[in-house]
Each structure stands twice: as C-alpha cells, then as structure tokens.
Design an enzyme around this catalytic site. Structure first.
Site: not given
Ligand code: TRP
Length: 338
Positions: A114, A200, A203
């Site tokens: 990240k 994957k 959203k």
C-alpha cells in the site's frame, strides 16, 4: 471457542464479498456450540488509515451492517458491531504499541504494497494498522480468526505481540492474552469478474456487468450471467478441461459454491453442454439464492433505525466482553486507572 473477525466497510457489496467472506461467517455462526461465541465487526477504524470521505465511510458502514444481517448474521446469536463504538479497540491498540516493534511492522507485505515508494507520505495509521488488528482479536481472547490468505501475516503478528506481551508483563501460568489461530475457511471461493476471468470481482470495476451486486434483482442477474464472457467450447466433463479457461472456471465455481457442491460435481452434470444451457441454470440458482438476501438487504437499507439498533446492541455486548482483558492490560503495564 471464541471466533473474532472483522471486515472493512465497503459499499456496493457483490457476490464476491458474499461467497468469499460473509458466507463463511454465517456458517461459523451456525455451527457454534453452546458456550462458544462469534464476534463480527466492521473495521471502520481501519478505514481511516487511507484517505477517505467521511460521508462515504458512514454510508458504507451502515450498508455493510445491513448486508451482514441480510446474509444471515443473526445479531441475537453473534455479536455484530462497528469498532468505533467500542473504544477499547483503540485503547488496547495504544497499549500494544509499546510491545509491537517497528521492524515487525516494516516487514508487513500489506504495508509495503500500500505504501509503495512513498512511505514517508503515508499515515501513521497505515503503518500501525496491524497493531489495531491485533488489538481487535486479543481484546476478546479470540481462539479462531477466520481471514483470507492475505491477512495471515497480520494474524501472525498478533500472535507475536501477544507472546511478547505475555513474556514481558505476565507470568507463564497466567498469561494476559490468548494466542489466536488464523482460520482460513476451506470453502472461501475466489470469485472473478464476469468480464475478465483473471481479475477479481470488484466494486471498483467501472463495468457493472462485471459483477453481481447484492441489490440486483432476478432479471438483472440473469442478464449479467447471459452476457458473461465465455469461450466457444462446451463445458468439459473433468476439472482438468477448465485449464486455461478462466471465465468458464469462474462460472462453474460460482455454481458449485451456491449449490454446496464441487467443480467436479457441476461438470458431471453439465459436461458436454454449451454455455447457453449452463448460463440459464446458473442464473436461476443465483436468483434463487440471492433474492431473499437482496430483499432483506433493500428493506434494511430503508430502516436506518433498525441498523442503528443492531449496532448499538452489538457494541454494548462487545464492550462488556472486552472489559476484563482491557483492565488486566492496564494493570499489567503499571498504569493506574480507577
Ligand atoms: N484487515 C482485515 C481485512 O482487510 C480486516 C480486519 C480488521 C480483521 N481487523 C481484523 C480481520 C481482525 C480479522 C481480525 O480484511
């Protein structure tokens, strides 16, 4: 057995969230024996470790709570809450910050991924994220923590923190913290995009056709399944025949997950068939399994008071469960508090 697990609140819940994580929670809840308990929470405190929009976080937290209930988490049997209403999570994190080592956190792959090349620009919260996660489970003396594979390292860190704290501040025969075991559910299905079998289901995919949302109605579901990407070959009769056919594998995996069967079972029934027939069957199974969930979900979303009440009740129970460990931790550290 004490099962504890958290999930970050995100909006736009979809089939991947359901089959990947939420359904396993429901199963664990349903299999709990007398005297055992599950605590499930929305990790809203974790969500502020990255830049975020407060209005969206609030909405996502409420939505996720509604989704968990709609999917079968029963607030009367499990303790369902959001971290922010249980201050002991943040308190215990601070107490554990004295035990966690910089070097341990520096090795966390999620932090490295990240932060990327810009470590200096990250929030302290992103770095300390795994310590909060350790507090989440140690607070309740968790024995089993269901998580995805990507969270295993964080759980190992929680064990290291617990172990060092016990060594430093408790006697061997009376440890403060239980060492939690990560539990990677065997049936956690990895659901991929309907448009690209190598990505994957997410959203954040710009195409809504790539995912089945928990709010989708039966017609929308059928339309999305019919339009899902496939290849021209019929379905094989054996699993090996799905190699190199990620889209076909994904649809079969979804079918298997929803019908509590295996990929092999599904191929035994549909091997040799074209996708036309298989997709109709899949669309029907999806609509049948998801329609009670989406009906309940849509209904709850309109009832803010009901969701607030569920979370308030869960938080009250969680505060009670966590209190003894929190007190003992303060005491073990020599912190006066009355
Ligand atoms: N970090 C977890 C995730 O992103 C969510 C989480 C927060 C969690 N606290 C936890 C999971 C404690 C298990 C136990 O998926």
């Amino acid at each position: 057995m004490r099962v504890v697990s958290g999930i970050q609140p995100t909006g736009n819940l979809h089939l991947g969230n359901y089959l990947g994580a939420i359904r396993n929670w429901v199963r664990m809840q349903d299999e709990m024996e007398e005297g055992s308990e599950c605590l499930f929470f929305l990790a809203d405190l974790h969500a502020i470790s990255m830049p975020h929009n407060p209005a969206e976080l609030r909405k996502a937290t409420l939505e996720m709570a509604a989704a968990l209930v709609a999917c079968g988490i029963d607030p009367d049997r499990s303790v369902l809450f959001n971290q922010a209403q249980v201050p002991a999570h943040a308190e215990l994190q601070w107490l554990l910050n004295g035990t966690a080592r910089m070097g341990w956190l520096n090795r966390m792959t999620q932090w490295k991924d990240k932060a990327g090349k810009n470590r200096e620009g990250q929030s302290v919260a992103l770095f300390a994220y795994p310590v909060l996660q350790a507090a989440d489970v140690l607070l309740y003396q968790a024995t089993h923590v269901p998580v995805g594979d990507d969270q295993k390292q964080h759980l190992e860190l929680a064990r290291d923190i617990a172990q060092k704290f016990n060594n430093d501040f408790a006697s061997d025969d009376d440890p403060v913290f239980t060492l939690p075991d990560p539990f990677i559910p065997p049936q956690a299905a990895r659901i991929m995009s309907l448009r690209d079998g190598s990505a994957k289901m997410s959203k954040s995919d710009p195409s809504d056709m790539s995912r089945i949302n928990l709010v989708d109605d039966a017609d929308t579901i059928m339309k999305k399944v019919k339009k899902a990407k496939t290849d021209p070959e019929p379905l094989p009769s054996e699993e090996a025949g799905l190699e190199g056919r990620p889209e076909a594998l994904n649809l079969v995996t979804i079918f298997a997950a929803l019908t509590d069967s295996t990929v092999e079972d599904v191929l035994r029934d549909f091997g040799g068939e074209g996708f036309g027939k298989f997709k109709s069957a899949l669309g029907e199974v999806l609509a049948e399994k998801l329609s009670p969930i989406s009906a309940r979900f849509n209904e709850l979303l309109k009832d803010r008071e009901a969701i607030d009440a569920v979370l308030a009740k869960g938080a009250a129970k969680a505060r009670e469960r966590g209190l003894p460990t929190l007190k003992r931790t303060y005491e073990a550290l020599g912190l006066l508090r009355h």
